[in-house]
Design an enzyme around this catalytic site. Sequence first.
Site, PDB file in Angstrom:
ATOM      1  N   THR A  47     -35.108  -1.558 -13.442  1.00  0.00           N
ATOM      2  CA  THR A  47     -33.752  -2.359 -13.040  1.00  0.00           C
ATOM      3  C   THR A  47     -34.377  -3.802 -12.869  1.00  0.00           C
ATOM      4  O   THR A  47     -33.531  -5.084 -13.334  1.00  0.00           O
ATOM      5  CB  THR A  47     -33.495  -1.732 -11.958  1.00  0.00           C
ATOM      6  N   ASP A  72     -47.499  11.452  -9.325  1.00  0.00           N
ATOM      7  CA  ASP A  72     -46.218  11.636  -9.031  1.00  0.00           C
ATOM      8  C   ASP A  72     -45.880  13.120  -8.620  1.00  0.00           C
ATOM      9  O   ASP A  72     -44.517  13.138  -9.827  1.00  0.00           O
ATOM     10  CB  ASP A  72     -45.616  10.915 -10.160  1.00  0.00           C
ATOM     11  N   SER A  99     -40.710   8.208  -1.017  1.00  0.00           N
ATOM     12  CA  SER A  99     -40.040   7.059  -1.074  1.00  0.00           C
ATOM     13  C   SER A  99     -38.803   6.152  -1.827  1.00  0.00           C
ATOM     14  O   SER A  99     -38.671   5.314  -1.342  1.00  0.00           O
ATOM     15  CB  SER A  99     -41.276   6.672  -2.674  1.00  0.00           C
TER      16      SER A  99
END
Length: 517
Positions: free
Chosen positions: A229, A282, A290
């Site tokens: 982003t 992950d 997180s």
Amino acid sequence: MPDDPRPAAPPVREPEARLGPAAPLTARPVALNTFRENVVILPRSSPAVRPERLAGVRKVEVRAGEVTILATPMISEDGLLQPGELGLPQPAFRRLGVRPGDPVHVAPARSPRTLEAVRAKIAGASLTPDDYEAITGDLAAHRWSDMEIAAFLVACAAFMTPEEVLSLTKAMVTAGRRLSWNRDLVVDKHCIGGIPGNRTTLIVTPIVAAHGLTMPKTSSRAITSPAGTADTMEVFARVDLSEAEMRQVVETCGACVSWGGRVNLSPADDVLISVERPLSIDTPEQMVASIVSKKLAAGSTHLVLDVPVGPTAKVRDRRQALRLKKLFEYVADGTGLSIEVLLTDAIEPIGRGVGPVLEARDVTAVLENRADAPEDLREKSIRLAGRVLEVDPALRGGAGERRARELLESGAAAEKMAQICEAQGASPLKNATGDLIHEVRAAGSGRVAAIDCLRIATIARLAGAPTDPGAGLELLRKTGETVRTGEPLYRIYGSEISDFGFACEATGEDPGVRIES
């Protein structure tokens, strides 16, 4: 009494002080960037710590005034340093806060006690909240090597209870700064990622701010994707904002979209991510800790979370998605964050562009209500913005989506985006696609049966995105559309011949678009 015939015992030596020599070394900056890890350079003839004393010692302790760090020592053999100097690459020089010539003390360091907890975790133990608080403190202070961090991540990937995830999340928040906005409602929207072109945040944020809610959006840069982003926002405006600048933008506009790395929120998480991603670790547990820790640290009170579910997304099936949803809800409840988790369909990339400049063009088309704007990006953004707006008690139930559409179609969202961009400052990037262009064409006629999100992202990255903002990929067909032999499926853009060549070559192996006749 007769003399004792035994030889006298040798005098007892007091242990050496941990923070070494009476005469300190002098700090000398060295033009090396060691990224996250603290590294110091000692000359072979250093009077502080002889190289042979470092045998079996992985770290030294370095003190400058009241600041102490642990660092990995390296030995200079070629006269780079004088005997009384200590070479300090970045970031050790910055973290110690010294100037050239300042005194620094060096001595062999004891292994961090938190590594005992890591060994226990490797053996299958559940760690306590105190363990996680100590661990995140050491991570934030950069006391662990990448190898030690990797051992912790692998151990947690093997086994981690929901209670441990909650403890880790709370500890991550405690280890860093936590912003406060003096408002009852501070909203955010986040996506767990994995879907190329999914730039809904850059449309949701101005819609929400135009309505009047506060949304201090801190976003990440891409690590393994073609654009984060922050990378796409940087096409519009500067994103490298300090905390003071971020606050000023939010006070003026009601929202911002800035790079989270500059304001140092949840620093222990940043350290974990820096090792986690290259190892392709992950796990759901690390993902939850997180995301929730970052939102709490940014001062958010309410979060709408987008979890895309699809055959080539991060989350592949509904069962996995529901498990992740429940874990997010458990941790959010335990930390006081109000959360709504939305499971969204992800059978293909969102929009047409993949890569910063190309994604920015899609965002602009939606905000400007252009006829050629990607319909999937527009409708998903409206849906997500509507769920965020329904946090506002002044909106009746179910009115959020209608209000979001109104703010977009009226131009209010576009005006707010322009205001945010002006407040953040001009973009340092050139808003243009690369000059190298290659069209990938259909090998046969039929219907587009599937578009592989992971493969499309890989090809866009090979083309140079996001390092080259103008590189990437423009989709020309969507799932379900018919195509004839030789018609273009997508267009690749690049600037560097080598990168562009790798991307074009990869399409010959697997273009990522499956056509059924």
